[in-house]
Design a protein around this motif. Structure first.
Motif, short mmCIF file in Angstrom:
data_model
loop_
_atom_site.label_atom_id
_atom_site.label_comp_id
_atom_site.label_asym_id
_atom_site.label_seq_id
_atom_site.Cartn_x
_atom_site.Cartn_y
_atom_site.Cartn_z
N SER A 7 0.83 -1.30 0.15
CA SER A 7 0.11 0.10 -0.03
C SER A 7 0.86 1.31 -0.04
O SER A 7 1.94 1.18 0.65
CB SER A 7 -0.83 0.07 1.21
N THR A 33 -11.37 1.09 -3.74
CA THR A 33 -10.23 0.05 -4.58
C THR A 33 -9.75 -0.85 -3.42
O THR A 33 -8.56 -0.66 -3.33
CB THR A 33 -9.14 1.08 -5.24
N CYS A 34 -10.20 -1.87 -3.24
CA CYS A 34 -9.71 -2.72 -2.02
C CYS A 34 -8.51 -3.23 -2.35
O CYS A 34 -7.50 -3.46 -1.41
CB CYS A 34 -10.60 -3.72 -1.25
N ALA A 36 -5.32 -5.59 -2.35
CA ALA A 36 -4.94 -6.52 -1.17
C ALA A 36 -5.58 -6.09 0.17
O ALA A 36 -5.46 -6.91 0.81
CB ALA A 36 -3.56 -6.41 -1.35
N GLY A 38 -5.02 -3.52 1.78
CA GLY A 38 -3.89 -2.90 2.54
C GLY A 38 -4.13 -1.66 3.46
O GLY A 38 -3.89 -1.47 4.25
N HIS A 39 -4.80 -0.77 2.64
CA HIS A 39 -5.39 0.33 3.50
C HIS A 39 -6.45 0.19 4.22
O HIS A 39 -6.38 0.51 5.54
CB HIS A 39 -6.02 1.44 2.34
N ASP A 56 -14.18 -3.73 -5.32
CA ASP A 56 -13.03 -3.79 -6.69
C ASP A 56 -13.77 -4.47 -7.51
O ASP A 56 -14.71 -5.37 -7.44
CB ASP A 56 -11.96 -4.68 -5.82
N ARG A 57 -13.08 -4.01 -8.97
CA ARG A 57 -13.75 -4.65 -10.12
C ARG A 57 -12.95 -5.95 -10.35
O ARG A 57 -13.28 -6.50 -11.44
CB ARG A 57 -13.92 -3.74 -11.12
N PHE A 83 -16.19 1.25 -9.26
CA PHE A 83 -16.62 2.15 -8.16
C PHE A 83 -17.34 3.13 -8.48
O PHE A 83 -17.96 3.92 -7.85
CB PHE A 83 -14.89 2.57 -7.39
N ASP A 104 -7.76 4.68 -4.25
CA ASP A 104 -6.50 4.41 -4.33
C ASP A 104 -6.46 3.87 -5.75
O ASP A 104 -6.55 2.92 -6.05
CB ASP A 104 -5.88 3.25 -3.47
N GLY A 106 -5.95 3.27 -10.18
CA GLY A 106 -4.90 2.63 -10.93
C GLY A 106 -4.78 1.17 -10.52
O GLY A 106 -5.78 0.58 -9.98
N GLN A 111 -1.83 -6.93 -10.40
CA GLN A 111 -2.22 -7.03 -11.65
C GLN A 111 -1.16 -6.66 -12.63
O GLN A 111 -0.89 -7.28 -13.78
CB GLN A 111 -3.07 -5.91 -11.89
N MET A 131 -9.16 -4.53 -15.96
CA MET A 131 -9.10 -4.89 -14.56
C MET A 131 -10.00 -5.83 -14.15
O MET A 131 -9.96 -6.47 -13.34
CB MET A 131 -9.30 -3.57 -13.66
N GLN A 222 -15.03 6.77 -14.66
CA GLN A 222 -15.20 6.10 -13.31
C GLN A 222 -14.70 7.17 -12.37
O GLN A 222 -15.41 7.21 -11.30
CB GLN A 222 -14.12 4.91 -13.20
N ARG A 309 6.72 2.77 -6.52
CA ARG A 309 5.36 3.23 -6.89
C ARG A 309 4.65 4.35 -6.19
O ARG A 309 3.83 5.06 -6.61
CB ARG A 309 4.31 1.81 -6.69
C1 SAM Z 1 -3.73 0.55 -6.23
S1 SAM Z 1 -4.72 -0.91 -5.97
C2 SAM Z 1 -5.26 -0.74 -4.40
C3 SAM Z 1 -4.59 -1.59 -3.54
C4 SAM Z 1 -5.13 -1.07 -2.09
N1 SAM Z 1 -5.40 0.18 -1.94
C5 SAM Z 1 -4.17 -1.89 -0.83
O1 SAM Z 1 -3.65 -0.99 -0.13
O2 SAM Z 1 -3.97 -2.99 -1.08
C6 SAM Z 1 -5.89 -0.53 -7.01
C7 SAM Z 1 -7.21 -1.67 -7.08
O3 SAM Z 1 -8.40 -0.60 -7.58
C8 SAM Z 1 -9.10 -1.60 -8.40
N2 SAM Z 1 -9.68 -0.58 -9.32
C9 SAM Z 1 -9.16 0.44 -10.00
N3 SAM Z 1 -9.99 0.98 -10.63
C10 SAM Z 1 -11.32 0.29 -10.15
C11 SAM Z 1 -12.63 0.98 -10.47
N4 SAM Z 1 -12.98 2.02 -11.20
N5 SAM Z 1 -13.57 0.34 -9.93
C12 SAM Z 1 -13.26 -0.78 -9.01
N6 SAM Z 1 -11.98 -1.18 -8.81
C13 SAM Z 1 -11.12 -0.39 -9.19
C14 SAM Z 1 -8.10 -2.34 -9.23
O4 SAM Z 1 -8.68 -3.45 -9.41
C15 SAM Z 1 -6.84 -2.62 -7.97
O5 SAM Z 1 -7.21 -3.90 -7.28
#
Ligand code: SAM
Length: 331
Positions: A7, A33-34, A36, A38-39, A56-57, A83, A104, A106, A111, A131, A222, A309
């Motif tokens: 995260s 944007t769950c 993993a 982590g947040h 999450d998608r 989202f 969060d 991207g 992925q 995604m 989105q 990142r």
């Molecule tokens: C940067 S990661 C998030 C990591 C997370 N915050 C963590 O701490 O573990 C972004 C996640 O958001 C999801 N995502 C990105 N755009 C999305 C959207 N428009 N709708 C739903 N999920 C989305 C992606 O599939 C990805 O799993």
């Protein structure tokens, strides 16, 4: 779990959102944007929301987060959805009050690093980039249906690619089906000067891959919907944070949050000036949310070193101040 995704700005997210979760105990924490998880895990280590909703998608991300958050002290719901639809998901679950919302943006490291998802030019795989691999068209399918003019526009708008006019016809002539072929076609189409300007650290296909990923996943649409519906869903005292990674994402977040934080225009007929109203402490009654940090928060040196990142990440957050306030549509 770190293998899946580390995260970014986790401490900053905790600092921005924990006070809201503590001050709205009946509210839900919504992580749209769950990834993993982590947040959410970092927040749950510091406070106990009434309920958690994870969106999450990507089904693989939800599965991972489900395992990680097993045993959480509150009800946790997992929603497989884009989202932009988070408000409908909250309605479906009967969640009314939101204390904190985090996005969060991207793709996750998982992925990017899973070759067959087709996000990376570093591996050879089918050109997919969705995604959510269960719906929508792959990048290869989108390219197959495009004209050169359309692709030029996409590369310019979503990749800020200065060489779009050279690259687009080369891509469409090659009709690439794999990441490797796409990366090679872009590299060959680009002028030697541009390739040199990028240097060794940036692959010539970086901007093209970003543009196609944004297109395939409708990322900016989105985000617009999230920025529209997110603030409206917050309880008074609730906060929303968004982490962006490039200017195409950060600009709308910055503009929307700034607009929400601006004092509303007062009717000309009002007998008092804005300054007089503010001096009397009236401003809070308009319920304009204050930006928690005007410039946003970026990673410190240690995090930048540990997690590359995080170098482009920026967290912006707002707080809702008044029940009567409703956001103007962003037109
Ligand atoms: C940067 S990661 C998030 C990591 C997370 N915050 C963590 O701490 O573990 C972004 C996640 O958001 C999801 N995502 C990105 N755009 C999305 C959207 N428009 N709708 C739903 N999920 C989305 C992606 O599939 C990805 O799993």
């Amino acid at each position: 779990m770190v293998d899946f995704h580390e995260s970014v700005l986790a401490e900053a997210v905790v600092t921005a959102l924990v006070p809201a979760i503590d001050s709205v105990p009946e509210g839900a924490l919504v992580d749209v944007t769950c990834g993993a998880g982590g947040h959410t895990a970092a927040l749950l280590a510091r406070c106990t929301p009434n309920r958690v909703v994870l969106v999450d998608r990507d089904p693989a991300a939800l599965e991972h987060a489900r395992r990680r958050l097993h045993g959480a002290a509150c009800t946790v719901d997992f929603c497989h959805a884009p989202f932009a639809d988070f408000a409908a998901e909250l309605d479906r679950l009967g969640v009314g009050t939101v204390s904190a919302l985090i996005a969060d943006l991207g793709v996750s490291s998982h992925q990017l690093d899973t070759a067959e998802r087709g996000f990376s030019f570093r591996a050879d795989a089918p050109l997919d980039m969705r995604m959510d691999p269960t719906r929508g068209e792959t990048a290869a399918a989108r390219l197959a249906a495009m004209t050169v003019d359309e692709l030029v526009r996409v590369l310019r708008r979503y990749g800020e690619e200065a060489e779009a006019a050279r690259i687009a016809p080369a891509i469409l002539a090659a009709r690439p089906q794999t990441t490797k072929v796409l990366a090679e076609v872009v590299e060959q189409a680009m002028s030697a000067r541009s390739r040199r300007a990028l240097g060794k650290r940036i692959h010539p296909a970086t901007r093209t891959f970003q543009a196609l990923r944004i297109l395939v996943n409708g990322e900016l649409d989105q985000l617009d919907r999230l920025l529209e519906d997110g603030p409206a869903r917050l309880a008074v005292g609730g906060r929303m944070g968004v982490i962006s990674f490039h200017s195409l994402e950060d600009r709308p977040v910055k503009q929307r949050f700034a607009k929400l934080c601006r004092a509303p225009k007062l009717p000309a007929s009002l007998p008092l000036t804005t300054a007089e109203l503010e001096a009397r402490g009236f401003r809070a009654h308009f319920g304009v949310p204050a930006e928690i940090s005007r410039k946003g928060v970026v990673a410190d040196e240690a995090e930048r070193e540990r997690n590359p990142r995080s170098r482009s990440a920026r967290l912006r957050a707002i707080e809702r101040l008044h029940p009567g306030w409703a956001p103007e549509p962003s037109a």
